[in-house]
Design a protein around this motif. Structure first.
Motif, mmCIF file in Angstrom:
data_model
loop_
_atom_site.group_PDB
_atom_site.id
_atom_site.type_symbol
_atom_site.label_atom_id
_atom_site.label_comp_id
_atom_site.label_asym_id
_atom_site.label_seq_id
_atom_site.Cartn_x
_atom_site.Cartn_y
_atom_site.Cartn_z
ATOM 1 N N UNK A 171 0.858 -1.190 0.000
ATOM 2 C CA UNK A 171 0.000 0.000 0.000
ATOM 3 C C UNK A 171 0.886 1.230 0.000
ATOM 4 N N UNK A 172 0.710 2.100 1.010
ATOM 5 C CA UNK A 172 1.537 3.298 1.081
ATOM 6 C C UNK A 172 2.685 3.137 2.072
ATOM 7 N N UNK A 173 2.842 1.918 2.558
ATOM 8 C CA UNK A 173 3.856 1.689 3.579
ATOM 9 C C UNK A 173 5.105 1.071 2.964
ATOM 10 N N UNK A 174 6.273 1.644 3.360
ATOM 11 C CA UNK A 174 7.550 1.117 2.867
ATOM 12 C C UNK A 174 7.938 -0.098 3.714
ATOM 13 N N UNK A 175 8.086 -1.250 3.058
ATOM 14 C CA UNK A 175 8.431 -2.473 3.779
ATOM 15 C C UNK A 175 9.940 -2.669 3.874
ATOM 16 N N UNK A 176 10.616 -2.500 2.734
ATOM 17 C CA UNK A 176 12.078 -2.625 2.768
ATOM 18 C C UNK A 176 12.695 -1.834 1.626
ATOM 19 N N UNK A 177 13.943 -1.437 1.840
ATOM 20 C CA UNK A 177 14.686 -0.680 0.825
ATOM 21 C C UNK A 177 16.005 -1.397 0.593
ATOM 22 N N UNK A 178 16.343 -1.610 -0.660
ATOM 23 C CA UNK A 178 17.622 -2.246 -0.986
ATOM 24 C C UNK A 178 18.368 -1.455 -2.053
ATOM 25 N N UNK A 179 19.656 -1.683 -2.123
ATOM 26 C CA UNK A 179 20.469 -1.129 -3.203
ATOM 27 C C UNK A 179 21.190 0.166 -2.859
ATOM 28 N N UNK A 180 20.917 0.742 -1.684
ATOM 29 C CA UNK A 180 21.568 2.004 -1.330
ATOM 30 C C UNK A 180 22.973 1.739 -0.778
ATOM 31 N N UNK A 181 23.848 2.741 -0.945
ATOM 32 C CA UNK A 181 25.205 2.589 -0.403
ATOM 33 C C UNK A 181 25.514 3.621 0.669
ATOM 34 N N UNK A 182 24.560 4.512 0.916
ATOM 35 C CA UNK A 182 24.755 5.451 2.021
ATOM 36 C C UNK A 182 23.383 5.803 2.588
ATOM 37 N N UNK A 183 23.403 6.486 3.721
ATOM 38 C CA UNK A 183 22.157 6.822 4.390
ATOM 39 C C UNK A 183 21.293 7.745 3.529
ATOM 40 N N UNK A 184 21.967 8.632 2.801
ATOM 41 C CA UNK A 184 21.261 9.523 1.884
ATOM 42 C C UNK A 184 20.363 8.744 0.943
ATOM 43 N N UNK A 185 20.926 7.653 0.410
ATOM 44 C CA UNK A 185 20.200 6.842 -0.564
ATOM 45 C C UNK A 185 18.969 6.216 0.046
ATOM 46 N N UNK A 186 19.126 5.726 1.267
ATOM 47 C CA UNK A 186 18.000 5.092 1.952
ATOM 48 C C UNK A 186 16.900 6.128 2.220
ATOM 49 N N UNK A 187 17.333 7.296 2.717
ATOM 50 C CA UNK A 187 16.373 8.365 2.993
ATOM 51 C C UNK A 187 15.671 8.807 1.704
ATOM 52 N N UNK A 188 16.466 8.928 0.631
ATOM 53 C CA UNK A 188 15.898 9.359 -0.646
ATOM 54 C C UNK A 188 14.828 8.386 -1.114
ATOM 55 N N UNK A 189 15.142 7.105 -1.047
ATOM 56 C CA UNK A 189 14.203 6.082 -1.532
ATOM 57 C C UNK A 189 12.880 6.166 -0.773
ATOM 58 N N UNK A 190 12.974 6.280 0.565
ATOM 59 C CA UNK A 190 11.766 6.348 1.386
ATOM 60 C C UNK A 190 10.937 7.583 1.029
ATOM 61 N N UNK A 191 11.631 8.686 0.823
ATOM 62 C CA UNK A 191 10.974 9.951 0.531
ATOM 63 C C UNK A 191 10.390 9.946 -0.889
ATOM 64 N N UNK A 192 11.152 9.401 -1.830
ATOM 65 C CA UNK A 192 10.758 9.463 -3.241
ATOM 66 C C UNK A 192 9.470 8.676 -3.504
ATOM 67 N N UNK A 193 9.256 7.603 -2.760
ATOM 68 C CA UNK A 193 8.040 6.820 -2.987
ATOM 69 C C UNK A 193 6.841 7.362 -2.220
ATOM 70 N N UNK A 194 7.098 8.186 -1.187
ATOM 71 C CA UNK A 194 5.978 8.708 -0.413
ATOM 72 C C UNK A 194 5.768 10.209 -0.634
ATOM 73 N N UNK A 195 6.879 10.960 -0.710
ATOM 74 C CA UNK A 195 6.783 12.412 -0.820
ATOM 75 C C UNK A 195 7.963 12.945 -1.635
#
Lengths: 434, 121
Positions: free
Chosen positions: B23-47
């Motif tokens: 749904x609108x909930x992020x379950x898992x994020x893969x493929x990032x190599x830094x914290x920026x990437x993880x934050x970006x992925x979470x943000x990009x799919x929601x906001x």
């Protein structure tokens, strides 16, 4: 003739960082020569963000990034001349420049740092057939017109080449109200950074046509249309795939070429792959006391790496001035060879193989070098799930897995100084398939 | 479960990210190599958000335009509103890097600031 310890040709990111580093090493008689009306070079027209993540751990625009270094140059009181065009340099490190203030002038440098940057490949280099109407610009020219001079060069745009400047301009023209019809790329992959494809094309639904090129240009006074066609593996247009786009503007983003007319006048050794000088681990050219850094040496993807490289060049030039400088020998007409002390062994050659197009530096003199050697290189194709390997003679000293490598992105490996001994003959950088 | 593939724009590495959504909930994020990437992925799919850069007219300066940016990122769908809001804005030289041009651009709550020093002519 006025004498300076270090003369820097070019006041862009490379020249500024070199000047700051040299000054910090205690060199006072520095002069930066810049042909534009202000310091900062091409960064002044790169108003988009994304600069400085490595250097300042924050995301800056081009002018902001340049501003940080310009402030340092001013705070350190490093002299510079604007509106000043260098006309000639020679192997004895004499610099001839011209400006409205001084007229034509000749000065003597103990050390010279080449930081002239690069320029865009033009339409003439591509042999695009068709008329020569108004409306065909290099992407960088359009960038300067929009971002510094306040003109929008056209309303309906086709872009040839997916280099970063072309991608950035696709977004910029769109934001300013122009319609960007398509970005055509001759190669089957983009030469630009991933982030720019996402942020500049995908965000605005601008199509990226890979394996496409311009086959016809129509319009006599002003550009009326361009015809794109798909190309085959031989990069030749495939008949029957032509499609005509009505447009008033064609932007070319088809590569950058280091600007080395001045360098060549010295007779220094050049690298035909990079179109820049051949340098050693100190960023010294084969003429004693002349150093090179930034895009004049090889085209970089990130300005942060330019600043880092230029900082090293500035430091090395300062060391040269303090320790190694000898007076220019009158009457010597041939360029000096790379410095080789009596009894010293020949330099370590850096060999490229398996997809690596070139390395900077191309050779290593000191053994062991004073510091670990940073080797920057580019690959000639897109490689997935392969390894970057470094060999010292026959022994593999590094093997790093890479998910993806592309020609548009510069790669870096660091060789530890203690691995390079008196016996070392070659360092090899290569790509190995999984 | 939906898997969204993204290219990280946090830096020129352009890491290939893979976000598993329920749904609108992020379950898992893969493929990032830094914290920026993880934050970006979470943000990009929601906001999804972007920093917008452009120029505004400047009078009595050594250049006719001065470059500007949104001080922080703004919602992606507000990019064109932001461009319309800065259309017609005129400032007077000198302008310094960081000078606020508009306090709150297009109702985003984010300021528009100058990114270049432009001296008076």
């Amino acid at each position: 003739m006025k004498t300076y310890d270090i003369v820097i040709v070019g006041g862009g990111p490379a020249g500024l960082a070199a000047a700051v580093a040299a000054k910090e090493q205690g060199i006072d008689k520095i002069l930066i020569l810049e042909r534009d009306a202000e310091l900062g070079g091409i960064l002044n027209q790169c108003i988009h963000n994304g600069f400085g993540l490595h250097t300042f751990q924050e995301e800056l625009t081009g002018p902001e990034y340049a501003g940080r270094f310009i402030d340092q140059v001013k705070e350190l009181g490093i002299p510079y001349l604007l509106h000043t065009m260098v006309l000639h340099i020679d192997h004895r490190k004499r610099v001839t420049y011209v400006n409205q203030q001084d007229g034509m002038c000749q000065i003597q440098a103990k050390s010279l740092i080449l930081a002239m940057g690069c320029r865009e490949r033009s339409r003439g280099a591509l042999n695009i057939p068709g008329y020569r109407p108004a409306g065909i610009f290099s992407a960088g020219t359009a960038q300067r017109l929009v971002n510094m001079e306040g003109y929008l060069p056209g309303k309906k745009v086709v872009i040839l080449g997916s280099g970063d400047i072309g991608l950035i301009m696709a977004r910029r023209m769109t934001l300013e109200g122009a319609q960007v019809e398509a970005v055509a790329e001759l190669m089957p992959y983009s030469g630009g950074l991933k982030r720019n494809i996402v942020q500049c094309l995908d965000d605005f639904q601008i199509p990226l046509l890979l394996s496409h090129t311009v086959v016809r240009i129509e319009g006599k006074e002003r550009l009326r249309s361009v015809t794109l066609a798909q190309v085959g593996q031989d990069r030749k247009p495939i008949p029957g795939t032509e499609r005509t786009y009505e447009c008033d503007t064609l932007l070319l983003s088809v590569g950058l070429v280091p600007e080395n007319e001045l360098s060549r006048e010295t007779g220094m050794k050049m690298n035909p792959v990079t179109a820049g000088p051949v340098v050693d681990e100190k960023l010294s050219t084969d003429i004693r006391g002349i150093f090179a850094c930034g895009n004049v040496l090889h085209v970089h993807d990130l300005v942060d790496y330019v600043s880092e490289e230029a900082g090293a060049a500035g430091k090395n030039a300062a060391e040269y001035v303090k320790r190694d400088h000898d007076q220019p020998e009158e009457g010597k007409t041939a360029p000096y060879e790379f410095e080789q002390e009596p009894g010293e062994s020949a330099p370590i050659e850096i060999v490229v193989r398996g997809g690596v197009r070139y390395t900077v530096p191309a050779l290593i003199h000191a053994r062991p070098p004073k510091e670990d050697v940073t080797i920057r290189f580019r690959v000639g194709n897109v490689y997935r799930n392969c390894y970057v390997a470094v060999y010292v003679d026959e022994e593999r000293i590094l093997r790093r897995k890479k998910q993806i490598m592309a020609p548009g992105e510069m790669e870096t490996v660091v060789v530890k100084k203690e691995l390079l001994t008196g016996q070392t003959q070659t360092v090899t950088v290569c790509i190995e398939e999984a | 479960m939906e898997i969204r593939k993204l290219t990280c724009i946090g830096c020129p590495m352009g890491c290939a990210l893979s976000v598993t959504m329920e749904g609108k909930e992020v379950k898992s994020i893969e493929g990032y190599t830094c914290k920026r990437g993880k934050d970006y992925a979470a943000k990009e799919v929601t906001n999804p958000r972007r920093i917008v850069t452009s120029t505004v007219r400047i009078s009595q300066g050594v250049l006719p335009v001065v470059s500007v940016k949104t001080k922080e990122d703004i919602p992606k769908e507000k990019i064109l509103d932001c461009m319309h809001a800065l259309d017609g804005i005129q400032v007077t030289a000198p302008v310094r890097i960081g000078d606020v041009i508009i306090d709150d651009i297009a109702g985003t709550g984010v300021a528009l600031v100058a990114t270049k020093n432009v001296e008076a002519s």
